[in-house]
Write a protein that holds these residues in place. Structure first.
Motif, PDB file in Angstrom:
ATOM      1  N   LEU A 145       0.829  -1.204   0.000  1.00 40.78           N
ATOM      2  CA  LEU A 145       0.000   0.000   0.000  1.00 40.78           C
ATOM      3  C   LEU A 145       0.866   1.257   0.000  1.00 40.78           C
ATOM      4  N   ALA A 146       1.935   1.249   0.797  1.00 41.82           N
ATOM      5  CA  ALA A 146       2.820   2.411   0.839  1.00 41.82           C
ATOM      6  C   ALA A 146       3.592   2.569  -0.466  1.00 41.82           C
ATOM      7  N   LEU A 147       4.134   1.475  -0.991  1.00 42.03           N
ATOM      8  CA  LEU A 147       4.896   1.550  -2.242  1.00 42.03           C
ATOM      9  C   LEU A 147       4.000   1.947  -3.411  1.00 42.03           C
ATOM     10  N   GLY A 148       2.801   1.375  -3.457  1.00 41.19           N
ATOM     11  CA  GLY A 148       1.877   1.745  -4.522  1.00 41.19           C
ATOM     12  C   GLY A 148       1.470   3.202  -4.463  1.00 41.19           C
ATOM     13  N   GLY A 149       1.267   3.734  -3.253  1.00 48.59           N
ATOM     14  CA  GLY A 149       0.930   5.147  -3.128  1.00 48.59           C
ATOM     15  C   GLY A 149       2.051   6.063  -3.581  1.00 48.59           C
ATOM     16  N   LEU A 150       3.301   5.675  -3.278  1.00 52.73           N
ATOM     17  CA  LEU A 150       4.439   6.483  -3.715  1.00 52.73           C
ATOM     18  C   LEU A 150       4.583   6.453  -5.230  1.00 52.73           C
ATOM     19  N   LEU A 151       4.436   5.278  -5.827  1.00 43.22           N
ATOM     20  CA  LEU A 151       4.511   5.176  -7.287  1.00 43.22           C
ATOM     21  C   LEU A 151       3.369   5.947  -7.947  1.00 43.22           C
ATOM     22  N   ALA A 152       2.188   5.899  -7.346  1.00 41.02           N
ATOM     23  CA  ALA A 152       1.044   6.621  -7.904  1.00 41.02           C
ATOM     24  C   ALA A 152       1.277   8.131  -7.863  1.00 41.02           C
ATOM     25  N   SER A 153       1.845   8.617  -6.772  1.00 44.39           N
ATOM     26  CA  SER A 153       2.135  10.052  -6.685  1.00 44.39           C
ATOM     27  C   SER A 153       3.148  10.481  -7.734  1.00 44.39           C
ATOM     28  N   PHE A 154       4.190   9.684  -7.903  1.00 43.57           N
ATOM     29  CA  PHE A 154       5.200  10.020  -8.912  1.00 43.57           C
ATOM     30  C   PHE A 154       4.602   9.986 -10.315  1.00 43.57           C
TER      31      PHE A 154
END
Length: 237
Positions: A145-154
């Motif tokens: 969830l954290a990694l996906g959120g960071l990739l989504a923001s980028f």
């Protein structure tokens, strides 16, 4: 006169109610009143934690990809809702210069604020969706969830800049003409806004798990030599 004789103690016939009867094999369950330790029957899945690491890793990959793809929608909404920063081109000494039309405007701050608010909202929604699908949680799921959120923001950041006005402001100024207002390229001044999605997702998911997540049952067992009865049929205090 002779003193009354004291009756001899009753023989130990190893009756079921004898409190001094030696306990049986600790690995076997028996009658608690007979001195045997009582252990609850163990299920076949005893000792297993969740569906297994392989399954959790697969779920984590799926969650990472699904959340990261949400960055496409975030980027489109940021490009659509973010305020435009007005620029003006002019010619000074036969050279083109570009400057802000409103030097005291707060449009640039609004661009960062719009991205941050949208990212927080997407983080809350993604955490709620993951929790409703997998209430059990787990470290791989939270990390995904954290990694996906960071990739989504980028992804949203780069996509919004790509949808926005061109980065070549001099060419844009020459194209629209001297003194004509045009929009500055869409950019993110505060890079810390990229952490809004993963942080919001982690906080919300942690809160939902703490409030509504499943609880592990407390192990029910009776220690050796201690049972629901004290050997005489009377319950222990």
């Amino acid at each position: 006169m002779t003193a009354p004789l004291t009756p001899p103690p009753p023989p130990r016939d190893q009756s079921p109610h004898d409190p001094w009867q030696p306990p049986g094999d600790p690995g076997t369950s028996g009658d608690p009143s007979a001195g045997y330790p009582a252990y609850p029957p163990q299920e076949a899945s005893y000792g297993q934690d969740g569906p297994g690491m392989k399954t959790e890793l697969i779920e984590g990959v799926v969650v990472t990809v699904a959340v990261a793809l949400g960055g496409v929608l975030l980027g489109v909404l940021w490009w659509w809702l973010a305020p435009h920063v007005p620029l003006v081109g002019d010619v000074v000494d036969k050279s083109w210069v570009v400057y802000l039309k409103d030097s005291e405007g707060e449009q640039a701050v609004g661009v960062d604020g719009t991205f941050t608010l949208l990212a927080v909202a997407f983080g809350v929604l993604s955490a709620l969706g993951v929790f409703l699908l997998r209430r059990r949680g787990g470290v791989p799921l939270v990390a995904a969830l954290a990694l996906g959120g960071l990739l989504a923001s980028f992804l949203a950041w780069r996509l919004g800049m790509w949808f926005g006005p061109t980065k070549d402001v001099l060419a844009h100024a020459k194209a629209v003409g001297k003194g004509v207002t045009f929009s500055a390229p869409l950019k993110l001044g505060a890079k810390g806004a990229l952490l809004a999605w993963p942080v919001a997702a982690l906080v919300v998911h942690l809160g939902l798990t703490a409030l509504f997540g499943p609880r592990d049952p407390e192990p029910g067992y009776v220690e050796q030599g201690v049972g629901p009865a004290d050997g005489y049929g009377a319950p222990l205090a």
